[in-house]
Design a protein around this motif. Structure first.
Motif, short mmCIF file in Angstrom:
data_model
loop_
_atom_site.label_atom_id
_atom_site.label_comp_id
_atom_site.label_asym_id
_atom_site.label_seq_id
_atom_site.Cartn_x
_atom_site.Cartn_y
_atom_site.Cartn_z
N VAL A 130 -8.18 -3.95 -0.21
CA VAL A 130 -6.38 -3.88 0.49
C VAL A 130 -5.35 -4.70 -0.26
CG1 VAL A 130 -5.51 -3.97 2.44
CG2 VAL A 130 -7.14 -2.26 2.69
N HIS A 133 0.93 -8.30 0.86
CA HIS A 133 2.08 -7.72 0.43
C HIS A 133 2.34 -8.52 -0.80
CE1 HIS A 133 6.31 -8.19 1.11
NE2 HIS A 133 6.71 -6.99 1.63
N LEU A 165 -4.45 0.45 -5.74
CA LEU A 165 -3.75 1.08 -4.76
C LEU A 165 -2.63 -0.69 -4.78
CD1 LEU A 165 -4.28 1.97 -1.99
CD2 LEU A 165 -5.64 0.59 -1.63
N ARG A 167 0.67 -2.06 -2.63
CA ARG A 167 1.60 -2.04 -1.21
C ARG A 167 3.25 -1.45 -1.96
NH1 ARG A 167 0.43 -4.58 3.98
NH2 ARG A 167 -1.71 -5.00 3.47
N LYS A 168 4.16 -1.22 -1.36
CA LYS A 168 5.73 -0.71 -2.21
C LYS A 168 6.23 -2.11 -1.10
CE LYS A 168 5.16 4.35 -1.39
NZ LYS A 168 5.36 5.48 -0.32
N PHE A 190 1.47 2.32 1.41
CA PHE A 190 0.89 1.82 0.50
C PHE A 190 0.81 3.23 -0.82
CE2 PHE A 190 -1.25 -0.39 3.92
CZ PHE A 190 -1.88 -1.36 3.24
N THR A 215 -3.58 -1.49 9.44
CA THR A 215 -3.90 -1.24 7.44
C THR A 215 -4.66 -0.26 6.80
OG1 THR A 215 -3.08 -3.86 8.22
CG2 THR A 215 -4.30 -3.25 5.85
N CYS A 219 -4.45 2.92 4.00
CA CYS A 219 -5.48 3.05 2.84
C CYS A 219 -6.44 3.94 2.82
CB CYS A 219 -5.64 1.15 2.64
SG CYS A 219 -4.46 0.44 2.66
N THR A 222 -3.85 7.79 2.48
CA THR A 222 -3.10 7.06 0.76
C THR A 222 -4.36 7.94 0.08
OG1 THR A 222 -1.76 4.92 1.43
CG2 THR A 222 -1.81 6.01 -1.01
#
Ligand SMILES: [Zn+2]
Length: 241
Positions: A130, A133, A165, A167-168, A190, A215, A219, A222
């Motif tokens: 994962v 940030h 993968l 995190r935006k 994500f 979270t 993920c 996505t």
């Protein structure tokens, strides 16, 4: 003086090592006791008493139930029970806040060896941690889930993919949108840089501690948008909420 005595290089090195340990003793990351030479990260006593869940041996378990009705997870497990003030909390603390990345890799390896014993986990193609940030990762200098994933990948002999993968990062313009669309943004935290790379893959999604699972759920959703993916979830610790 040294040349007159029968001191060998190895003896000098051992003496130097002892001196180093005297000032900077290696300690068990779970209980704080000094480690013996053959012990790594944890003392043998803590190693043998690790509070394992063994959830990976059961299709239905408290961790897989966390995701029921939220994300279509193939199998889920946590390695250890987390309890406040307990040894597992010390281990996680050592990894996250004391920069002991070795703790994460070591526990990931132990977990991976257990997961190989499970029919639910042995067909996994790749390990995906994962993402943290970016701001947090900059502060910490590393992502603790990457360390766990590295250990898992090594033990299970499967590749770890850390750069697909992501995190935006939210821009200020997004904060001006309506409440409704902001909620959509939170749900879509994500993204995948190259979705085709994960097509038809069985992915092991990895995080440090499972609490609410929000979270991991985000993920997994996505990842599950990609055709043919299967998602397993593995966390180092499980904190009952
Ligand atoms: Zn110990």
């Amino acid at each position: 003086m040294l040349s007159n005595s029968l001191v060998t290089f190895n003896e000098v090195m051992r003496w130097f090592n002892d001196l180093l340990n005297l000032f900077f003793p290696k300690v068990c990351q779970a209980c704080g006791q000094s480690l013996l030479e053959q012990e790594k990260v944890m003392c043998f006593s803590c190693l043998y008493k690790l509070p394992k869940t063994s959830y990976h041996l059961h299709d239905e378990n408290p961790v897989s139930r966390v995701f029921w009705g939220r994300a279509d997870i193939y199998a889920a497990s946590s390695f250890l029970f987390f309890s406040k003030g307990g040894k597992v909390q010390h281990l996680i603390h050592s990894l996250k806040y004391k920069g002991q990345q070795e703790t994460g890799v070591y526990l990931g390896k132990l977990f991976g060896l257990d997961l190989l014993q499970s029919d639910l986990f042995k067909d996994v193609d790749l390990v995906v941690p994962v993402p943290l940030h970016p701001k947090k990762q900059n502060e910490r200098g590393f992502n603790q889930s990457d360390c766990i994933a590295e250990g898992l990948g090594e033990a299970m002999n499967i590749p770890v993919v850390v750069d697909n993968l992501v995190r935006k990062v939210h821009t200020s313009s997004q904060t001006k949108k309506s409440r409704n669309s902001r909620w959509d943004n939170v749900k879509d935290v994500f993204a995948l840089l190259d979705p085709t790379a994960f097509e038809n893959k069985h992915i092991l999604l990895v995080d440090d501690v499972l609490t609410t699972g929000a979270t991991l759920e985000s993920c997994a959703q996505t990842l599950l948008k990609i055709p043919g993916t299967k998602v397993n979830v593995a966390t180092l610790a499980y904190a009952q909420v």
